[in-house]
Design an enzyme around this catalytic site. Sequence first.
Site, PDB file in Angstrom:
ATOM      1  N   ARG A   2       0.925  -1.174   0.018  1.00 40.84           N
ATOM      2  CA  ARG A   2       0.017  -0.052  -0.092  1.00 40.84           C
ATOM      3  C   ARG A   2       0.727   1.055  -0.133  1.00 40.84           C
ATOM      4  O   ARG A   2       1.767   1.447   0.980  1.00 40.84           O
ATOM      5  CB  ARG A   2      -0.852   0.008   1.084  1.00 40.84           C
ATOM      6  CG  ARG A   2      -1.614  -1.195   1.028  1.00 40.84           C
ATOM      7  CD  ARG A   2      -2.841  -0.965   2.085  1.00 40.84           C
ATOM      8  NE  ARG A   2      -3.763  -1.807   1.991  1.00 40.84           N
ATOM      9  CZ  ARG A   2      -4.822  -2.120   2.625  1.00 40.84           C
ATOM     10  NH1 ARG A   2      -5.176  -0.876   3.389  1.00 40.84           N
ATOM     11  NH2 ARG A   2      -5.498  -3.187   2.714  1.00 40.84           N
ATOM     12  N   ARG A   6      -3.390   4.769   4.233  1.00 36.46           N
ATOM     13  CA  ARG A   6      -4.232   5.497   5.369  1.00 36.46           C
ATOM     14  C   ARG A   6      -3.243   6.671   5.625  1.00 36.46           C
ATOM     15  O   ARG A   6      -3.609   7.310   6.727  1.00 36.46           O
ATOM     16  CB  ARG A   6      -4.907   4.879   6.395  1.00 36.46           C
ATOM     17  CG  ARG A   6      -6.089   3.944   5.744  1.00 36.46           C
ATOM     18  CD  ARG A   6      -6.500   2.784   6.322  1.00 36.46           C
ATOM     19  NE  ARG A   6      -5.566   1.835   6.484  1.00 36.46           N
ATOM     20  CZ  ARG A   6      -5.653   0.684   7.003  1.00 36.46           C
ATOM     21  NH1 ARG A   6      -6.536   0.282   7.945  1.00 36.46           N
ATOM     22  NH2 ARG A   6      -4.660  -0.302   6.463  1.00 36.46           N
ATOM     23  N   ARG A  15     -10.401  11.515   2.114  1.00 36.03           N
ATOM     24  CA  ARG A  15     -11.449  10.408   2.773  1.00 36.03           C
ATOM     25  C   ARG A  15     -12.301  11.041   3.582  1.00 36.03           C
ATOM     26  O   ARG A  15     -13.186  10.573   3.654  1.00 36.03           O
ATOM     27  CB  ARG A  15     -10.364   9.347   3.344  1.00 36.03           C
ATOM     28  CG  ARG A  15     -11.022   8.131   3.893  1.00 36.03           C
ATOM     29  CD  ARG A  15     -11.667   7.326   2.898  1.00 36.03           C
ATOM     30  NE  ARG A  15     -12.114   6.160   3.606  1.00 36.03           N
ATOM     31  CZ  ARG A  15     -13.477   6.029   3.997  1.00 36.03           C
ATOM     32  NH1 ARG A  15     -14.234   6.998   3.996  1.00 36.03           N
ATOM     33  NH2 ARG A  15     -13.814   5.057   4.744  1.00 36.03           N
ATOM     34  N   ASP A  51      -9.477  -1.218  -4.311  1.00 37.21           N
ATOM     35  CA  ASP A  51      -9.457  -2.386  -3.347  1.00 37.21           C
ATOM     36  C   ASP A  51      -9.756  -3.784  -3.867  1.00 37.21           C
ATOM     37  O   ASP A  51     -10.338  -3.939  -5.116  1.00 37.21           O
ATOM     38  CB  ASP A  51     -10.540  -2.166  -2.399  1.00 37.21           C
ATOM     39  CG  ASP A  51     -10.179  -3.061  -0.999  1.00 37.21           C
ATOM     40  OD1 ASP A  51      -9.267  -2.646  -0.279  1.00 37.21           O
ATOM     41  OD2 ASP A  51     -10.593  -3.977  -0.837  1.00 37.21           O
ATOM     42  N   TYR A 126     -13.610 -13.025   2.725  1.00 40.44           N
ATOM     43  CA  TYR A 126     -14.109 -12.008   2.995  1.00 40.44           C
ATOM     44  C   TYR A 126     -15.588 -12.057   2.789  1.00 40.44           C
ATOM     45  O   TYR A 126     -16.699 -11.814   3.464  1.00 40.44           O
ATOM     46  CB  TYR A 126     -13.729 -10.474   2.474  1.00 40.44           C
ATOM     47  CG  TYR A 126     -12.585 -10.145   2.914  1.00 40.44           C
ATOM     48  CD1 TYR A 126     -12.644  -8.954   4.026  1.00 40.44           C
ATOM     49  CD2 TYR A 126     -11.162 -10.424   2.693  1.00 40.44           C
ATOM     50  CE1 TYR A 126     -11.343  -8.742   4.583  1.00 40.44           C
ATOM     51  CE2 TYR A 126      -9.955  -9.887   3.008  1.00 40.44           C
ATOM     52  CZ  TYR A 126     -10.147  -8.995   4.066  1.00 40.44           C
ATOM     53  OH  TYR A 126      -9.115  -8.389   4.589  1.00 40.44           O
TER      54      TYR A 126
HETATM   55  O1  1CP Z   1      -2.956   1.743  -0.409  1.00 38.34           O
HETATM   56  C1  1CP Z   1      -3.325   1.942  -1.340  1.00 38.34           C
HETATM   57  O2  1CP Z   1      -3.942   3.032  -1.515  1.00 38.34           O
HETATM   58  C2  1CP Z   1      -2.917   1.153  -2.388  1.00 38.34           C
HETATM   59  C3  1CP Z   1      -4.635   0.487  -2.799  1.00 38.34           C
HETATM   60  C4  1CP Z   1      -5.036  -0.583  -1.974  1.00 38.34           C
HETATM   61  C5  1CP Z   1      -4.518  -1.996  -2.180  1.00 38.34           C
HETATM   62  C6  1CP Z   1      -3.427  -2.460  -3.065  1.00 38.34           C
HETATM   63  C7  1CP Z   1      -5.963  -0.619  -1.224  1.00 38.34           C
HETATM   64  C8  1CP Z   1      -6.759   0.608  -0.845  1.00 38.34           C
HETATM   65  N1  1CP Z   1      -6.371  -1.813  -0.693  1.00 38.34           N
HETATM   66  C9  1CP Z   1      -5.517  -2.652  -1.204  1.00 38.34           C
HETATM   67  C10 1CP Z   1      -5.547  -4.264  -1.265  1.00 38.34           C
HETATM   68  C11 1CP Z   1      -6.061  -5.035  -0.144  1.00 38.34           C
HETATM   69  N2  1CP Z   1      -7.462  -4.542   0.385  1.00 38.34           N
HETATM   70  C12 1CP Z   1      -5.730  -5.930   0.714  1.00 38.34           C
HETATM   71  C13 1CP Z   1      -4.488  -6.566   0.085  1.00 38.34           C
HETATM   72  C14 1CP Z   1      -3.206  -6.284   0.824  1.00 38.34           C
HETATM   73  C15 1CP Z   1      -3.197  -6.318   2.229  1.00 38.34           C
HETATM   74  O3  1CP Z   1      -2.961  -7.502   2.528  1.00 38.34           O
HETATM   75  O4  1CP Z   1      -3.157  -5.372   2.970  1.00 38.34           O
HETATM   76  C16 1CP Z   1      -6.843  -6.236   1.664  1.00 38.34           C
HETATM   77  C17 1CP Z   1      -6.752  -7.613   2.577  1.00 38.34           C
HETATM   78  C18 1CP Z   1      -7.613  -5.382   1.454  1.00 38.34           C
HETATM   79  C19 1CP Z   1      -9.016  -5.443   2.150  1.00 38.34           C
HETATM   80  C20 1CP Z   1      -9.114  -4.134   3.032  1.00 38.34           C
HETATM   81  N3  1CP Z   1      -9.492  -3.040   2.343  1.00 38.34           N
HETATM   82  C21 1CP Z   1      -8.825  -3.909   4.317  1.00 38.34           C
HETATM   83  C22 1CP Z   1      -8.258  -4.949   5.432  1.00 38.34           C
HETATM   84  C23 1CP Z   1      -9.374  -5.498   6.285  1.00 38.34           C
HETATM   85  C24 1CP Z   1      -8.827  -6.630   7.096  1.00 38.34           C
HETATM   86  O5  1CP Z   1      -9.437  -7.563   7.060  1.00 38.34           O
HETATM   87  O6  1CP Z   1      -7.656  -6.359   7.788  1.00 38.34           O
HETATM   88  C25 1CP Z   1      -9.143  -2.595   4.406  1.00 38.34           C
HETATM   89  C26 1CP Z   1      -8.818  -1.997   5.829  1.00 38.34           C
HETATM   90  C27 1CP Z   1      -9.548  -1.935   3.248  1.00 38.34           C
HETATM   91  C28 1CP Z   1      -9.811  -0.512   3.240  1.00 38.34           C
HETATM   92  C29 1CP Z   1      -8.882   0.020   2.468  1.00 38.34           C
HETATM   93  N4  1CP Z   1      -8.366  -0.241   1.120  1.00 38.34           N
HETATM   94  C30 1CP Z   1      -7.213   0.868   0.635  1.00 38.34           C
HETATM   95  C31 1CP Z   1      -7.530   1.584   1.754  1.00 38.34           C
HETATM   96  C32 1CP Z   1      -6.453   2.767   1.564  1.00 38.34           C
HETATM   97  C33 1CP Z   1      -8.194   1.435   2.602  1.00 38.34           C
HETATM   98  C34 1CP Z   1      -8.505   2.175   3.903  1.00 38.34           C
HETATM   99  C35 1CP Z   1      -9.606   2.787   3.540  1.00 38.34           C
HETATM  100  C36 1CP Z   1     -10.169   4.035   4.627  1.00 38.34           C
HETATM  101  O7  1CP Z   1      -9.729   5.049   4.403  1.00 38.34           O
HETATM  102  O8  1CP Z   1     -11.038   3.446   5.588  1.00 38.34           O
END
Ligand code: 1CP
Length: 316
Positions: A2, A6, A15, A51, A126
Site C-alpha cells: 500500500r 491511510r 477521505r 481495493d 471476506y
Molecule cells: O494503499 C493504497 O492506496 C493502494 C491501494 C490498495 C490496495 C493494494 C487498497 C486501498 N487496498 C489494497 C489491497 C487490499 N485490500 C488487501 C491486500 C493487501 C493487504 O494484505 O493489506 C486487503 C486484504 C484489502 C482489504 C481491505 N480493504 C482492508 C483490510 C481489512 C482487514 O481485514 O484487515 C481494509 C482496511 C480495506 C480498506 C482500504 N483499502 C485501501 C485503503 C487505503 C483502505 C482504507 C480505507 C479507509 O480510509 O477507510
Amino acid sequence: MRQAGRYLPQFRALRAKYDFLTLCRTPELVAEVTSQPIDYLGVDAAILFCDILVVLDAMDRGLHFDKGVGPVIDRPIHSSEEIAQLHRPDVADSLSYVADGIKACKERISVPLIGFCGAPFTVASYLIEGGGSRDYKRTKQWIFRDPKGLHALLSLLCDVTIDYCKLQIEAGVQALQVFDSWAHLLAQAQFEEFSLHYLKRIVDALRPTGIPVILFCRGSSFFAEQLASLQPAAISIDWSADLSQLSRKLPSNIALQGNLDPDILYADKSTIERECKKLLNGMKDHPGYIFNLGHGLKPDMEPENVRCLVDTVRNS
Ligand code: 1CP
C-alpha cells in the site's frame, strides 16, 4: 504494498470528504490518490488506488467500507445453495469505473502503473465472513465441512478475477499484483488445494498478455517454492524470511520483491536506514530484485519515515 494507504494526510483529507467507494468510482479522484505517494515519495511505480474487494461490489454483495471497521459485506455466503445462485458479472460493465480510473491515472502519472486483485481464497474468505475476521472460523469450517462447495465458490471467483485482471490490462496497467493476504491461514496441503490451484489458473490465463504478474501471499516465505512452480514474473515475499537465504532456493528467472518488516517504520531514522541497508546488501547480487516492504503500511506510520526509507534505497 500500500502506498497512499491511510498514512498520508493528503489521503485522509480526501477521505474525510468522500466515502471509500466514491473515491474508487471517480476517475479524477483515483488519479489524485494514486499520484499522492508518487509526488511525496518519488517511488518507481504507482499502485492503482482501488481495493481487492470491488469484485464483490460487482457481484452485488453489498460491499461498503465503514470508518474504524474496514470492509463490510452485507450479503455474505454461508452455504453451497447460495453459491449456486451467484452469477458471474460482466465486469466490463460493473467495474467500468476501474478501467476509467486506470485511464485517468495514465494521463497523470509518468511512472509505470501496477494494477492488482485479490486471490480467490482471500476474496472468498471476506465473502464468507462478511468482512474482516479475527479467526476466519467460518472459512476454516467450510474447508473441512464442504470442500466441494468451497471449490465451486473459488472457481467462480477465479473466473471473475481473470476477467477483472484482463479489464485492467486492457485499460493500461503495466503489471499486476495478486494479493493472497489470508493464505497464511492454510497448511501446506490446504494451500495447494484451495489457493495455489487458482493462482495457477490466473497466472496461466494472463501469461499470453505478456504483462508481468507478481504473486504476494501473507505466508509467501513459507509457500515460496510452490509459488515459484507457477513461474510468475515475480514473487513478493512477506517479512518473516531471510530474503537472501530464501533466494538461493528459488529459480533465478523469477524476480523477488520484498521484504522489510513494515513495523521498522515505527523506529527512528537511523534504525530504518540500518535495516534497509542490511536487506539491500543481502540482495546485492540478485538480479531483478525489487525493494519493497513485506506487507502494508499502517495508518499511524510517519510519512517522513517512509520517505527516509525510499531515500535510503535511492542513495544506496
Ligand atoms: O494503499 C493504497 O492506496 C493502494 C491501494 C490498495 C490496495 C493494494 C487498497 C486501498 N487496498 C489494497 C489491497 C487490499 N485490500 C488487501 C491486500 C493487501 C493487504 O494484505 O493489506 C486487503 C486484504 C484489502 C482489504 C481491505 N480493504 C482492508 C483490510 C481489512 C482487514 O481485514 O484487515 C481494509 C482496511 C480495506 C480498506 C482500504 N483499502 C485501501 C485503503 C487505503 C483502505 C482504507 C480505507 C479507509 O480510509 O477507510
